[in-house]
Design a protein around this motif. Structure first.
Motif, PDB file in Angstrom:
ATOM      1  N   UNK A 137      91.267 -64.868 -64.372  1.00 46.67           N
ATOM      2  CA  UNK A 137      91.714 -65.071 -65.434  1.00 46.67           C
ATOM      3  C   UNK A 137      91.848 -65.677 -65.479  1.00 46.67           C
ATOM      4  N   UNK A 138      90.382 -67.248 -66.949  1.00 44.19           N
ATOM      5  CA  UNK A 138      91.377 -68.262 -67.305  1.00 44.19           C
ATOM      6  C   UNK A 138      91.614 -68.518 -68.075  1.00 44.19           C
ATOM      7  N   UNK A 139      92.624 -68.554 -68.821  1.00 45.78           N
ATOM      8  CA  UNK A 139      93.550 -68.006 -69.808  1.00 45.78           C
ATOM      9  C   UNK A 139      94.506 -69.536 -70.655  1.00 45.78           C
ATOM     10  N   UNK A 140      93.630 -70.463 -71.585  1.00 50.50           N
ATOM     11  CA  UNK A 140      93.785 -71.800 -72.149  1.00 50.50           C
ATOM     12  C   UNK A 140      94.072 -71.872 -73.411  1.00 50.50           C
ATOM     13  N   UNK A 141      95.292 -70.641 -74.784  1.00 54.00           N
ATOM     14  CA  UNK A 141      94.654 -71.099 -75.634  1.00 54.00           C
ATOM     15  C   UNK A 141      94.868 -72.676 -76.092  1.00 54.00           C
ATOM     16  N   UNK A 142      94.674 -72.605 -77.327  1.00 48.61           N
ATOM     17  CA  UNK A 142      94.348 -73.686 -78.010  1.00 48.61           C
ATOM     18  C   UNK A 142      96.141 -74.300 -78.602  1.00 48.61           C
ATOM     19  N   UNK A 143      96.199 -73.247 -79.026  1.00 51.41           N
ATOM     20  CA  UNK A 143      97.386 -73.421 -79.834  1.00 51.41           C
ATOM     21  C   UNK A 143      98.988 -73.003 -78.507  1.00 51.41           C
ATOM     22  N   UNK A 144     100.183 -72.728 -79.115  1.00 53.07           N
ATOM     23  CA  UNK A 144     101.234 -71.698 -78.120  1.00 53.07           C
ATOM     24  C   UNK A 144     100.644 -70.591 -78.516  1.00 53.07           C
ATOM     25  N   UNK A 145      99.892 -69.521 -79.289  1.00 53.71           N
ATOM     26  CA  UNK A 145      99.718 -68.007 -79.631  1.00 53.71           C
ATOM     27  C   UNK A 145      97.978 -68.596 -79.459  1.00 53.71           C
ATOM     28  N   UNK A 146      97.593 -67.851 -79.360  1.00 53.39           N
ATOM     29  CA  UNK A 146      95.924 -67.143 -79.092  1.00 53.39           C
ATOM     30  C   UNK A 146      95.293 -66.527 -80.108  1.00 53.39           C
ATOM     31  N   UNK A 147      94.045 -66.550 -81.050  1.00 52.53           N
ATOM     32  CA  UNK A 147      92.712 -65.949 -80.642  1.00 52.53           C
ATOM     33  C   UNK A 147      92.733 -64.837 -80.197  1.00 52.53           C
ATOM     34  N   UNK A 148      92.295 -65.262 -79.088  1.00 49.84           N
ATOM     35  CA  UNK A 148      91.410 -65.346 -78.238  1.00 49.84           C
ATOM     36  C   UNK A 148      92.650 -64.050 -76.957  1.00 49.84           C
ATOM     37  N   UNK A 149      92.360 -62.406 -76.939  1.00 50.32           N
ATOM     38  CA  UNK A 149      93.611 -61.720 -75.294  1.00 50.32           C
ATOM     39  C   UNK A 149      92.336 -61.285 -74.535  1.00 50.32           C
ATOM     40  N   UNK A 150      92.917 -61.083 -73.842  1.00 54.62           N
ATOM     41  CA  UNK A 150      92.473 -60.047 -72.521  1.00 54.62           C
ATOM     42  C   UNK A 150      92.906 -58.910 -72.723  1.00 54.62           C
ATOM     43  N   UNK A 151      92.376 -57.753 -72.206  1.00 53.02           N
ATOM     44  CA  UNK A 151      92.861 -56.276 -72.929  1.00 53.02           C
ATOM     45  C   UNK A 151      92.662 -55.331 -71.126  1.00 53.02           C
ATOM     46  N   UNK A 198      86.908 -82.128 -70.469  1.00 49.77           N
ATOM     47  CA  UNK A 198      87.784 -82.103 -71.818  1.00 49.77           C
ATOM     48  C   UNK A 198      88.038 -83.887 -71.382  1.00 49.77           C
ATOM     49  N   UNK A 199      88.757 -84.378 -71.037  1.00 51.21           N
ATOM     50  CA  UNK A 199      89.692 -85.215 -70.684  1.00 51.21           C
ATOM     51  C   UNK A 199      90.850 -85.485 -71.695  1.00 51.21           C
ATOM     52  N   UNK A 200      90.664 -86.440 -72.209  1.00 53.51           N
ATOM     53  CA  UNK A 200      90.951 -86.718 -73.288  1.00 53.51           C
ATOM     54  C   UNK A 200      90.880 -86.033 -74.939  1.00 53.51           C
ATOM     55  N   UNK A 201      89.784 -85.587 -74.283  1.00 52.54           N
ATOM     56  CA  UNK A 201      89.510 -85.152 -76.303  1.00 52.54           C
ATOM     57  C   UNK A 201      89.680 -84.105 -75.823  1.00 52.54           C
ATOM     58  N   UNK A 202      90.519 -83.767 -77.795  1.00 55.35           N
ATOM     59  CA  UNK A 202      91.247 -82.417 -78.282  1.00 55.35           C
ATOM     60  C   UNK A 202      90.649 -81.158 -77.917  1.00 55.35           C
ATOM     61  N   UNK A 203      91.150 -80.154 -77.622  1.00 59.14           N
ATOM     62  CA  UNK A 203      91.043 -78.605 -76.804  1.00 59.14           C
ATOM     63  C   UNK A 203      90.164 -78.121 -77.772  1.00 59.14           C
ATOM     64  N   UNK A 204      88.949 -78.327 -78.530  1.00 59.86           N
ATOM     65  CA  UNK A 204      88.631 -77.141 -80.076  1.00 59.86           C
ATOM     66  C   UNK A 204      88.536 -75.779 -80.451  1.00 59.86           C
ATOM     67  N   UNK A 205      89.091 -74.917 -79.446  1.00 67.89           N
ATOM     68  CA  UNK A 205      89.403 -73.333 -79.491  1.00 67.89           C
ATOM     69  C   UNK A 205      89.802 -73.260 -78.145  1.00 67.89           C
ATOM     70  N   UNK A 206      90.567 -71.451 -78.621  1.00 67.69           N
ATOM     71  CA  UNK A 206      91.387 -71.022 -77.408  1.00 67.69           C
ATOM     72  C   UNK A 206      90.058 -70.793 -76.271  1.00 67.69           C
ATOM     73  N   UNK A 207      90.137 -70.434 -75.204  1.00 67.59           N
ATOM     74  CA  UNK A 207      89.684 -70.767 -74.229  1.00 67.59           C
ATOM     75  C   UNK A 207      89.492 -69.225 -72.664  1.00 67.59           C
ATOM     76  N   UNK A 208      88.681 -68.365 -72.930  1.00 66.43           N
ATOM     77  CA  UNK A 208      88.948 -67.314 -71.874  1.00 66.43           C
ATOM     78  C   UNK A 208      88.097 -67.061 -71.429  1.00 66.43           C
ATOM     79  N   UNK A 209      88.102 -66.828 -69.684  1.00 69.15           N
ATOM     80  CA  UNK A 209      87.116 -66.331 -68.594  1.00 69.15           C
ATOM     81  C   UNK A 209      87.529 -65.677 -68.095  1.00 69.15           C
ATOM     82  N   UNK A 210      86.850 -64.299 -67.553  1.00 66.71           N
ATOM     83  CA  UNK A 210      87.512 -63.402 -67.030  1.00 66.71           C
ATOM     84  C   UNK A 210      86.026 -62.779 -66.061  1.00 66.71           C
TER      85      UNK A 210
END
Length: 718
Positions: A500-514, A702-714
């Motif tokens: 599970x790769x789970x990287x919220x853009x902000x502290x909390x996320x719209x992506x979630x694993x169930x 990504x390097x120094x670019x801003x993260x544009x969205x929540x990230x989730x890979x299962x």
């Protein structure tokens, strides 16, 4: 002359009577003070005797009502002494006498204390309904009097009662209320008690890291306050955390540290608890003989003090041990006694364990029909304890609390802007007034600059405070979101090979694993809700709730998504009208049949990818081109696909955040093609290695670019 003599005699008699009454009241007060000195010297029997004498002395006084408060205080003190000796029934009889006395004279604070003491004695006996009845009465009085110290105490007692009933989420609110109260008072012991209790809740939820963090905070405070009883309680709880982690030797070390202090302080209730816990460590180490001996010692103590919940727990453990030793008659006797006591005190947790071990016993005896009957009852009570309504209610309260705080911040910000505006208007007027003379203008301008400096400084300080409050609120929302998603530890139990790769853009996320597991199926999904941050987190909480609700009625992924779509639209009051809200969710949803490891998949705008063991490309099963909720029709169907794979093939489900990230040498999107090629390149590696490489590749891209969205890979294999 005779009349004068009579008046003198009457006056003398009245004076002597007054002196007699005053002397008796002094005697009663002296007896009470002497008893307190004897309590400090641990001369408990003498103290009880002198308190009884003090009560008798107060009752002989003519105006007994004037001394009722002192009589109530004496009864209360005797009750406390018996409570400390674990004589809860006797203690309660004296606390009830104190209560009746205090009610007669409208001693409101004393009445609250009596309710709390009676509730606590029921708590220590495991009679929970009666305990909560009296504790809530005490809480109502303390809140009316705004007596914060006693409120903190009764919050802890109420939370601990719910905890011992197995109602863990219900217990969390009063524990947090206690912590806030004690923090405001600067009460070290109270804060330590609250941290210790909150740690227990995390412990029951298998969140051992958070549990140990709270335990260590409690231990530090107890040690700084030289609170040996508190130190012992924390040692006992750390032992339990070690036990759950499988480190049985270490758990015994901490339990024995706690046991040593309990015995030294004469605390029979916790002595029995520590012995019971040591026995559990022996059971997990398969040392059943030592476990049986230790449990019998614990049972003797619990029976001597009338600890009904403790008796039920120890009887259950003895039944389990006797089953392992093939002492089936003894096991049957212990477990049926445990079930009877558990039902009498309405402890769902102990009823559940009684049925579970009765099922195990009957299976060991070859009585499979009886075993199945007990197992069904065990499942019924287990599901009751995990009732999602409890989690939903607490989550709604916490979400409402956060919403209210956000509204307060907005109002405060508006008021602050209005204040700044009004201040600027006044300064302009000052400038006009002082424009008549160059000297006065200079003085006025200097004054304005100075005031501006002070104002900006104040505004910056206020903004710093508000930013901290907002960050704290977001972190609190994160804790709620984490509580609703299963831990990796639980997922690993059901699906051994996973990433599970789970990287919220902000502290909390719209992506979630169930992840959800039933008797026959394992359900796992990757979901992407509308938005990210707090709006996305709110949608994720609602979506998780509706997915769990759908599984209660359906088992095929397509049917589950169809139900979830309709349920979310109903909750958000969405229609096909163009002005209706568009909030919704994309999802890839899988069902694994535990019996034959077959897999079914359904998707809403999110595909399923398969990388075969010898494959050179990613195979894709396409999703239904509709999202969940928003402007999707109520009766929208989602196709269910049968997935055929081998044990070495890997399935991947994901949100769109990974492939959409900008980066690389030219600052372009990663794109799906590059993402798929990466999965083919690492297909032969273990999933734990894949997880590390996926994360490293994403960060390097990504390097120094801003993260544009929540990230989730299962990813997973079966």
């Amino acid at each position: 002359m005779l009349r004068f003599i009579r008046i003198c005699l009457f006056t003398s008699l009245m004076f002597l009577s007054f002196i007699s009454i005053y002397a008796k009241s002094l005697d009663a007060d002296s007896l009470f003070e002497l008893a307190n000195e004897q309590i400090n010297k641990q001369e408990i029997s003498l103290a009880k005797s002198n308190l009884q004498k003090a009560i008798s002395a107060y009752q002989t006084l003519p105006n007994k009502g004037d001394y009722q408060k002192a009589i109530g205080r004496c009864y209360n003190t005797i009750g406390n002494l018996y409570h400390n000796e674990n004589e809860y029934i006797v203690a309660r009889s004296f606390h009830k006498k104190a209560l009746r006395t205090r009610l007669q004279i409208s001693d409101t604070l004393g009445t609250g204390d009596s309710y709390n003491n009676i509730g606590t004695s029921f708590l220590y006996q495991g009679i929970f309904d009666s305990s909560l009845y009296y504790l809530y009465k005490a809480q109502a009085i303390y809140e009316r009097l705004n007596h914060r110290h006693r409120l903190g105490m009764v919050y802890n007692n109420i939370g601990f009662t719910h905890y011992r009933q197995g109602n863990y989420m219900t217990a969390l609110e009063p524990f947090f209320n206690a912590l806030k109260t004690y923090e405001a008072l600067g009460d070290k012991t109270g804060k330590a008690n609250a941290y210790n209790n909150i740690g227990k809740i995390y412990n029951e939820q298998d969140e051992n890291k958070d549990a140990l963090r709270n335990y260590n905070l409690a231990l530090k405070l107890y040690k700084s306050d030289n609170n040996q009883s508190g130190v012992a309680n924390v040692y006992n709880n750390i032992g339990t955390a070690c036990l759950q982690e499988g480190d049985y030797a270490k758990s015994i070390v901490f339990y024995q540290k706690a046991l040593l202090i309990y015995k030294k302080t004469g605390d029979k209730t916790h002595t029995a608890l520590a012995l019971n816990n040591i026995a559990l460590a022996y059971i997990n180490s398969a040392d059943y003989v030592k476990a049986e001996t230790t449990l019998k010692e614990s049972l003797n103590i619990r029976e001597s003090i009338g600890d009904q919940e403790g008796i039920a727990q120890t009887l259950t453990n003895l039944g389990n041990v006797c089953t392992s030793l093939q002492q089936y008659d003894e096991a049957t006797n212990y477990l049926k006694r445990a079930l009877k006591v558990s039902k009498e005190i309405n402890s769902k947790k102990d009823i559940q364990y009684s049925y579970q071990y009765l099922s195990t016993l009957k299976e060991a005896q070859g009585k499979y029909n009886e075993s199945l009957g007990y197992f069904k009852k065990y499942i019924l009570y287990r599901d009751s304890l995990q009732n999602e309504e409890n989690i939903k209610l607490v989550t709604q309260r916490e979400m409402q609390y956060e919403f209210d705080r956000q509204q307060e911040l907005i109002i405060a910000e508006q008021e602050k802007r209005e204040l700044i505006y009004q201040t600027k208007v006044k300064k302009r007027q000052l400038i006009i007034y002082f424009a008549c003379g160059m000297l006065l203008l200079t003085i006025g301008f200097s004054y304005w600059v100075y005031q501006q400096f002070l104002e900006k400084k104040q505004i910056n300080e206020e903004l710093d405070t508000k930013n901290k409050e907002i960050t704290d609120s977001i972190n609190y929302t994160l804790r709620i979101q984490k509580a609703l998603m299963k831990s990796r530890k639980e997922i690993n139990k059901g699906i051994y090979q996973n990433l599970i790769v789970y990287q919220p853009k902000d502290i909390v996320s719209g992506d979630f694993y169930f992840y959800h597991e039933t008797d026959n199926h394992i359900y796992i999904a990757a979901a992407d809700c509308t938005g990210h941050g707090i709006p996305g987190a709110f949608m994720s909480v609602l979506s998780i709730e509706k997915l769990k609700e759908a599984i209660n009625f359906h088992q095929h992924p397509g049917e589950i998504l169809q139900y979830t779509n309709k349920a979310i639209k109903k909750s958000l009051q969405q229609t096909m009208d163009i002005e209706s809200t568009k909030d919704g969710m994309d999802i890839a949803f899988c069902s694994i049949n535990k019996t034959d490891n077959t897999i079914e998949y359904a998707g809403a705008n999110r595909p399923l990818w398969i990388v075969k063991e010898n494959g050179s490309e990613v195979e894709e099963i396409r999703a239904t081109k509709k999202g969940i909720a928003g402007h999707t029709e109520d009766e929208q169907k989602f196709d269910t696909h049968q997935v055929k794979i081998t044990s070495k093939d890997t399935i991947y489900i994901h949100s769109d955040g990974y492939a959409d990230q900008f980066g690389g040498e030219k600052g372009k999107k990663m794109m799906t093609k590059r993402f798929k090629q990466l999965l083919v390149d690492i297909k032969s590696e273990s999933l734990s290695q894949q997880e590390e490489k996926l994360l490293n590749f994403y960060n390097n891209w990504k390097q120094d670019y801003e993260q544009i969205d929540d990230v989730l890979v299962i990813g997973f294999r079966v």
